[in-house]
Design an enzyme around this catalytic site. Structure first.
Site: not given
Lengths: 463, 64
Positions: A80, A155, A179
């Site tokens: 990420k 997210s 997230s």
């Protein structure tokens, strides 16, 4: 050959160890898929084909010379983009950090690469890890591989989309108010938000310090266990890091779960979309068939979660961004700027009240875990929405609906595992979350594994 | 603090930008938070609870 890209790390590792599969061949295969499929999905902000191939060749060389490091050796991993990566652009999907090149790796990255993982690239995400849809006005908007007109969630939407599209074997995520779990639910993959402090957040862009948690995302529970083995552990660089003994999370995965007591807080049964309610009822019936005891429980303190979650997330995140908001307000997305600005108007008594509510919730969870082993609820109350034209309003609305379901475990610091529970009528996945007491990841993964064993999730192979 | 003029004043006093398009979204977020505060009334002893704070454990280590 798309299937190779959908094999789990647990399946790939013995093939690599026994030299039946070359890490270079595997990495090339996944990189080819990224080149073909990702222009549609946009799961990566920065793909790293040259670096990945270099790492794969090194892995192959080591393995051929008897230096096999373990089950992550030669496995392609997506990182990420809020995890620092040494010498590699790390943007957090923000215009503010478009040119930021860290001088160090996040601790979790260091550990995964140290275990022989191959870094495929930096995964797309909702800007600054502060949104739930995956829309982004500065980088590309990530699409849900199940239907590209639908959101992947956020997210960690790049992580969940890459896994669902076979563009990574494993992926990292971070979870401040859902997230990891929300995009896992929307893309039909598995995501674990560990106990606060179990995985170091050193070298990860902060969203809200007292809630931020790093964790693994994968297509199987056993892969989550593999990743957690290599991500968890004390880190002197992280003030919140726990000095906890780390078991081998893969060891007892197959343990029978008969007799385990699961409590469903009635709080999680309110305002569910029809499809979510139907699938959740089916899931309860299936779990009962495994010999699990299930009953509804009351935790009134959960009703304070929304107030507490919003106040802490907006308050802490706006503190981190305060100066940039003053000097570079145009560099924020049109959804995140009002979200952050709302936090600058949070007053201290409100923030402290939120932290008082939070302690009440922690105490209530501890009390609940005296009578049940695990809690269960839908990961989110809604089915995955299609992208709307008014994406700013849509993001704030998805947060408003979903945060009450996801933020309680961030507030309590307890672990939660999101697993797919089926497909809704529009063909997109829906998830549910098993919630455990502090440091109960081993048991959570066992329950998740048992669920997966009787409910294996079939991915549609995307070409 | 959910009136448009008060939000604008609050941002101005903090040296923060005021975009007309942001105001309705800030109002919506504040409205959600205000609504979510209602359940706290069911816990009259909340103020006796010590708040959880952002604690750096090294602070305590240094004291020892």
């Amino acid at each position: 050959m798309a299937e190779l890209a959908y094999l789990s790390a647990t399946e790939l590792a013995p093939l690599i160890e026994s030299k039946q599969l070359s890490p270079v061949e595997l990495t090339k295969h996944v990189l080819n898929r990224i080149a073909t499929v990702d222009p549609t999905i946009h799961s990566y902000i920065t793909a790293l084909p040259e670096l990945a191939l270099k790492q794969a060749r090194e892995a192959e060389n080591n393995i051929m010379n008897g230096r096999y490091k373990g089950p992550l050796h030669g496995i392609p991993i997506g990182i990420k983009d809020n995890y620092y990566t040494k010498g590699i652009r790390t943007t957090a999907a923000s215009k503010l950090f478009a040119d930021f090149i860290p001088e160090k790796n996040a601790t979790a990255v260091e550990k995964l690469l140290g275990a022989g993982g191959i870094m495929l690239g930096k995964l797309n995400m909702h800007e600054l890890a502060l949104g739930s849809t995956g829309t982004n006005q500065f980088y590309n908007t990530t699409r849900n591989p199940w239907n590209i007109h639908y959101m992947p969630g956020g997210s960690s939407g790049g992580s969940s989309a890459a896994l669902a599209a076979g563009l990574a074997t494993l992926a990292t995520g971070s979870d401040t108010f859902g997230s990891i779990r929300l995009p896992a639910a929307m893309c039909g993959i598995y995501g674990l938000k560990p106990t606060y402090g179990l995985v170091s957040t050193y070298g990860i862009f902060p969203s809200a310090w007292s809630l931020d948690t790093a964790g693994p995302m994968a297509r199987t529970v056993s892969d989550l266990a593999l990743m957690l083995n290599n991500m968890a552990g004390f880190d002197t660089n992280d003030p919140a890091s726990l000095r906890a003994s780390i078991p081998d999370y893969t060891e007892d995965l197959y343990k029978e779960i008969r007799g385990i007591k699961i409590g469903i807080p009635t709080y999680f049964l309110e305002e569910l979309d029809t499809d979510v309610e139907r699938l959740f009822k089916n899931a309860i019936a299936t779990l009962k068939s495994l010999g699990v005891e299930i009953r509804e429980i009351e935790i009134p303190e959960l009703t304070m979660s929304t107030f507490s979650g919003y106040s802490i997330v907006t308050g802490e995140s706006s503190a981190f961004h305060y100066e940039w908001l003053q000097t570079q307000p145009e560099d924020y997305g049109m959804d995140n700027r009002p979200f952050l600005l709302s936090g600058t108007l949070t007053n201290t008594p409100q923030y402290v009240k939120a932290q008082q509510s939070r302690r009440k919730l922690v105490e209530a969870f501890h009390k609940a875990f005296k009578s049940v082993d695990i809690m269960l609820g839908p990961t989110i109350p809604i089915t995955t929405p299609a992208f709307a034209q008014n994406w700013v309003e849509q993001n704030l609305e998805v947060i408003r609906r979903c945060l009450p379901f996801t933020v309680p475990v961030n507030l309590s610091g307890t672990p939660s595992l999101s697993v797919p529970m089926g497909l809704c009528s529009n063909g997109l996945p829906v998830g549910m979350q098993f919630i455990g007491n502090h440091l109960s990841e081993e048991q959570l993964l066992q329950v998740g594994y048992a669920w997966e064993s009787i409910n294996p999730f079939q991915f549609q192979i995307m070409n | 603090m959910n009136r448009t003029d008060l939000i604008k004043q609050g941002l101005f006093l903090k040296g923060l930008p005021i975009y007309e398009t942001d105001i309705q979204h800030i109002q919506n977020i504040h409205f959600t938070i205000n609504q979510a505060q209602t359940p706290l009334n069911a816990f009259p002893n909340l103020n006796k609870t010590v708040p959880i704070t952002v604690v750096d454990k090294r602070l305590m280590l240094w004291q020892n």
